[in-house]
Motif scaffolding. Structure first.
Motif, PDB file in Angstrom:
ATOM      1  N   GLU A   1      27.190 -19.594 115.437  1.00 15.58           N
ATOM      2  CA  GLU A   1      25.976 -20.148 115.738  1.00 15.58           C
ATOM      3  C   GLU A   1      25.129 -20.876 114.430  1.00 15.58           C
ATOM      4  O   GLU A   1      25.110 -20.184 113.181  1.00 15.58           O
ATOM      5  N   GLN A   2      24.643 -21.971 114.677  1.00 19.88           N
ATOM      6  CA  GLN A   2      23.905 -22.626 113.561  1.00 19.88           C
ATOM      7  C   GLN A   2      22.217 -22.541 113.700  1.00 19.88           C
ATOM      8  O   GLN A   2      21.941 -22.802 115.118  1.00 19.88           O
ATOM      9  N   ASN A   3      21.660 -22.577 112.750  1.00 18.98           N
ATOM     10  CA  ASN A   3      20.254 -22.700 113.165  1.00 18.98           C
ATOM     11  C   ASN A   3      19.856 -23.617 111.754  1.00 18.98           C
ATOM     12  O   ASN A   3      20.105 -23.186 110.703  1.00 18.98           O
ATOM     13  N   PRO A   4      18.536 -24.368 111.926  1.00 18.06           N
ATOM     14  CA  PRO A   4      18.065 -24.901 113.193  1.00 18.06           C
ATOM     15  C   PRO A   4      18.936 -25.829 113.950  1.00 18.06           C
ATOM     16  O   PRO A   4      19.704 -26.298 113.153  1.00 18.06           O
ATOM     17  N   LEU A   5      18.508 -26.242 114.925  1.00 18.87           N
ATOM     18  CA  LEU A   5      19.439 -27.172 115.867  1.00 18.87           C
ATOM     19  C   LEU A   5      18.754 -28.552 115.362  1.00 18.87           C
ATOM     20  O   LEU A   5      19.657 -29.429 115.550  1.00 18.87           O
TER      21      LEU A   5
ATOM     22  N   TYR B   1      21.559 -22.710 108.229  1.00 15.94           N
ATOM     23  CA  TYR B   1      22.482 -21.590 108.316  1.00 15.94           C
ATOM     24  C   TYR B   1      23.570 -21.562 109.454  1.00 15.94           C
ATOM     25  O   TYR B   1      23.396 -22.012 110.617  1.00 15.94           O
ATOM     26  N   CYS B   2      24.516 -20.937 109.251  1.00 17.59           N
ATOM     27  CA  CYS B   2      25.762 -20.800 109.941  1.00 17.59           C
ATOM     28  C   CYS B   2      26.413 -19.275 110.151  1.00 17.59           C
ATOM     29  O   CYS B   2      26.825 -18.712 109.135  1.00 17.59           O
ATOM     30  N   ASN B   3      26.077 -18.599 111.094  1.00 20.90           N
ATOM     31  CA  ASN B   3      26.506 -17.207 111.593  1.00 20.90           C
ATOM     32  C   ASN B   3      27.666 -17.373 112.237  1.00 20.90           C
ATOM     33  O   ASN B   3      27.845 -18.041 113.236  1.00 20.90           O
ATOM     34  N   TYR B   4      28.563 -16.403 112.003  1.00 22.11           N
ATOM     35  CA  TYR B   4      29.964 -16.311 112.694  1.00 22.11           C
ATOM     36  C   TYR B   4      29.829 -14.784 113.360  1.00 22.11           C
ATOM     37  O   TYR B   4      29.570 -13.957 112.505  1.00 22.11           O
ATOM     38  N   SER B   5      30.798 -14.586 114.420  1.00 17.97           N
ATOM     39  CA  SER B   5      30.891 -13.181 114.887  1.00 17.97           C
ATOM     40  C   SER B   5      31.948 -12.177 114.511  1.00 17.97           C
ATOM     41  O   SER B   5      31.729 -10.952 114.355  1.00 17.97           O
ATOM     42  N   THR B   6      32.947 -12.913 114.170  1.00 14.19           N
ATOM     43  CA  THR B   6      34.240 -11.982 113.561  1.00 14.19           C
ATOM     44  C   THR B   6      34.795 -12.647 112.376  1.00 14.19           C
ATOM     45  O   THR B   6      34.485 -13.840 112.114  1.00 14.19           O
ATOM     46  N   THR B   7      35.848 -12.031 111.913  1.00 14.65           N
ATOM     47  CA  THR B   7      36.355 -12.740 110.756  1.00 14.65           C
ATOM     48  C   THR B   7      36.997 -14.125 111.056  1.00 14.65           C
ATOM     49  O   THR B   7      37.642 -14.339 112.055  1.00 14.65           O
ATOM     50  N   SER B   8      36.853 -15.013 110.078  1.00 15.81           N
ATOM     51  CA  SER B   8      37.454 -16.293 110.249  1.00 15.81           C
ATOM     52  C   SER B   8      37.979 -16.512 108.972  1.00 15.81           C
ATOM     53  O   SER B   8      37.244 -16.074 107.726  1.00 15.81           O
ATOM     54  N   ASP B   9      39.140 -17.182 109.030  1.00 13.63           N
ATOM     55  CA  ASP B   9      40.044 -17.469 107.838  1.00 13.63           C
ATOM     56  C   ASP B   9      39.315 -18.208 106.742  1.00 13.63           C
ATOM     57  O   ASP B   9      39.535 -18.104 105.706  1.00 13.63           O
TER      58      ASP B   9
ATOM     59  N   THR C   1      24.091 -35.175 111.769  1.00 10.97           N
ATOM     60  CA  THR C   1      24.223 -34.082 112.465  1.00 10.97           C
ATOM     61  C   THR C   1      25.393 -33.475 111.697  1.00 10.97           C
ATOM     62  O   THR C   1      26.470 -33.971 111.310  1.00 10.97           O
ATOM     63  N   TYR C   2      25.182 -32.153 111.207  1.00  9.14           N
ATOM     64  CA  TYR C   2      25.903 -31.166 110.403  1.00  9.14           C
ATOM     65  C   TYR C   2      26.505 -30.196 111.111  1.00  9.14           C
ATOM     66  O   TYR C   2      25.888 -29.589 112.177  1.00  9.14           O
ATOM     67  N   PHE C   3      27.748 -29.924 111.163  1.00  9.98           N
ATOM     68  CA  PHE C   3      28.599 -28.848 111.969  1.00  9.98           C
ATOM     69  C   PHE C   3      29.165 -28.056 110.793  1.00  9.98           C
ATOM     70  O   PHE C   3      29.702 -28.519 110.039  1.00  9.98           O
ATOM     71  N   CYS C   4      29.102 -26.732 111.301  1.00  9.94           N
ATOM     72  CA  CYS C   4      29.821 -25.718 110.657  1.00  9.94           C
ATOM     73  C   CYS C   4      31.092 -25.381 111.660  1.00  9.94           C
ATOM     74  O   CYS C   4      30.698 -25.401 112.828  1.00  9.94           O
ATOM     75  N   ALA C   5      32.115 -24.977 111.436  1.00 11.20           N
ATOM     76  CA  ALA C   5      33.022 -24.405 112.103  1.00 11.20           C
ATOM     77  C   ALA C   5      33.809 -23.289 111.305  1.00 11.20           C
ATOM     78  O   ALA C   5      34.276 -23.337 110.163  1.00 11.20           O
ATOM     79  N   GLY C   6      34.261 -22.324 112.052  1.00  9.62           N
ATOM     80  CA  GLY C   6      35.284 -21.329 111.759  1.00  9.62           C
ATOM     81  C   GLY C   6      36.486 -21.274 112.461  1.00  9.62           C
ATOM     82  O   GLY C   6      36.801 -22.319 113.030  1.00  9.62           O
ATOM     83  N   THR C   7      37.409 -20.594 111.793  1.00 10.53           N
ATOM     84  CA  THR C   7      38.748 -20.864 112.360  1.00 10.53           C
ATOM     85  C   THR C   7      39.472 -19.525 112.925  1.00 10.53           C
ATOM     86  O   THR C   7      39.202 -18.435 112.365  1.00 10.53           O
ATOM     87  N   ALA C   8      40.099 -19.781 114.151  1.00 12.00           N
ATOM     88  CA  ALA C   8      40.639 -18.589 114.652  1.00 12.00           C
ATOM     89  C   ALA C   8      42.335 -18.712 114.490  1.00 12.00           C
ATOM     90  O   ALA C   8      42.560 -19.728 113.897  1.00 12.00           O
ATOM     91  N   ALA C   9      43.185 -18.143 115.410  1.00 17.44           N
ATOM     92  CA  ALA C   9      44.505 -17.980 114.896  1.00 17.44           C
ATOM     93  C   ALA C   9      44.892 -19.592 115.127  1.00 17.44           C
ATOM     94  O   ALA C   9      44.749 -20.358 116.181  1.00 17.44           O
TER      95      ALA C   9
ATOM     96  N   GLY D   1      30.054 -24.510 115.494  1.00 19.06           N
ATOM     97  CA  GLY D   1      28.539 -24.335 115.767  1.00 19.06           C
ATOM     98  C   GLY D   1      27.981 -25.415 116.670  1.00 19.06           C
ATOM     99  O   GLY D   1      28.724 -26.259 116.863  1.00 19.06           O
ATOM    100  N   GLY D   2      26.669 -25.291 117.090  1.00 20.59           N
ATOM    101  CA  GLY D   2      26.070 -26.222 117.991  1.00 20.59           C
ATOM    102  C   GLY D   2      25.631 -27.464 117.256  1.00 20.59           C
ATOM    103  O   GLY D   2      25.371 -28.566 117.918  1.00 20.59           O
ATOM    104  N   GLY D   3      25.729 -27.406 115.921  1.00 15.05           N
ATOM    105  CA  GLY D   3      25.120 -28.692 115.367  1.00 15.05           C
ATOM    106  C   GLY D   3      23.604 -28.376 114.728  1.00 15.05           C
ATOM    107  O   GLY D   3      23.232 -27.919 115.506  1.00 15.05           O
ATOM    108  N   THR D   4      23.393 -29.155 113.709  1.00 14.52           N
ATOM    109  CA  THR D   4      21.985 -29.204 113.218  1.00 14.52           C
ATOM    110  C   THR D   4      21.847 -30.886 113.107  1.00 14.52           C
ATOM    111  O   THR D   4      22.632 -31.204 112.036  1.00 14.52           O
TER     112      THR D   4
END
Lengths: 110, 115
Positions: A5-9, A22-30, A86-94, A101-104
């Protein structure tokens, strides 16, 4: 499942002032990525943050990562018009799959 | 050197038709990813290929979507019986591998409009 999740939009900036996305993520990201996207264009990689406490800077942009808080920030110093995008954050899964994120959307006004 | 290329850049189709989108990754990159960017869903992962391993299809939204990668290089994303909700920009990315240090490089995207 990783959620980002990013904020603000949307962020309206005045030239010369400082701002933070700001960029919050829910679980462990590599690792944590920041991308920039101009209208009608593809994604341009800005930063890759690999470990807790990582800080990277390029020009007026600085990104940091706090893995304990599951938080990354993108700080803009003395905003200029060229940073409008527009700025995006991204985490990584397997498998290095990116979860974005939704982008700012940033608009820098004179 | 050449980056990731995608074709066509724009595609307009009628509802119910099939479409094929093409991605040419950076030479030597063994990993290839497809993502979709739409107004309603944002940027979302669709599928990825890594070398000769079975693809990870976990992000495909329905069985109308499929993708293949021939010879470990070019990939084609096929959408059958297109629906209006398939309208989006489809982005392809490639990377050297899938480890923590392998950055993904994105192509310019294909804008798909389903009428």
């Amino acid at each position: 499942e990783l959620k980002v999740e990013q904020n603000p939009l949307f962020l309206s900036m005045q030239e010369g002032k400082n701002y933070t996305i700001y960029c919050n993520y829910s679980t462990t990201s590599d690792r944590l990525y920041w991308y920039r996207q101009d209208p009608g264009k593809s994604l341009e990689s800005l930063f890759v943050l690999l470990s807790n406490g990582a800080v990277k800077q390029e020009g007026r942009l600085m990104a940091s990562l706090d893995t304990k808080a599951r938080l990354s920030t993108l700080h803009i110093t003395a905003a200029v018009h060229d940073l409008s995008a527009t700025y995006f954050c991204a985490g990584t899964a397997a498998g290095n799959k990116l979860t974005f994120g939704g982008g700012t959307r940033v608009l820098v006004k004179p | 050197g050449a980056g990731v290329s995608q074709s066509p850049s724009n595609k307009v189709t009628e509802k119910g038709k099939d479409v094929e989108l093409r991605c040419d990754p950076i030479s030597g990159h063994t990993a290839l990813y497809w993502y979709r960017q739409s107004l309603g869903q944002g940027l979302e992962f669709l599928i990825y290929f890594q070398g000769n391993s079975a693809p990870d299809k976990s992000g495909l939204p329905s069985d109308r979507f499929s993708a293949e990668r021939t010879g470990g290089s070019v990939s084609t994303l096929t959408i059958q019986r297109t629906q209006q909700e398939d309208s989006a920009v489809y982005l392809c990315a490639s990377s050297v591998g899938t480890s923590a240090y392998n950055e993904q490089f994105f192509g310019p995207g294909t804008r798909l409009t389903v009428l």
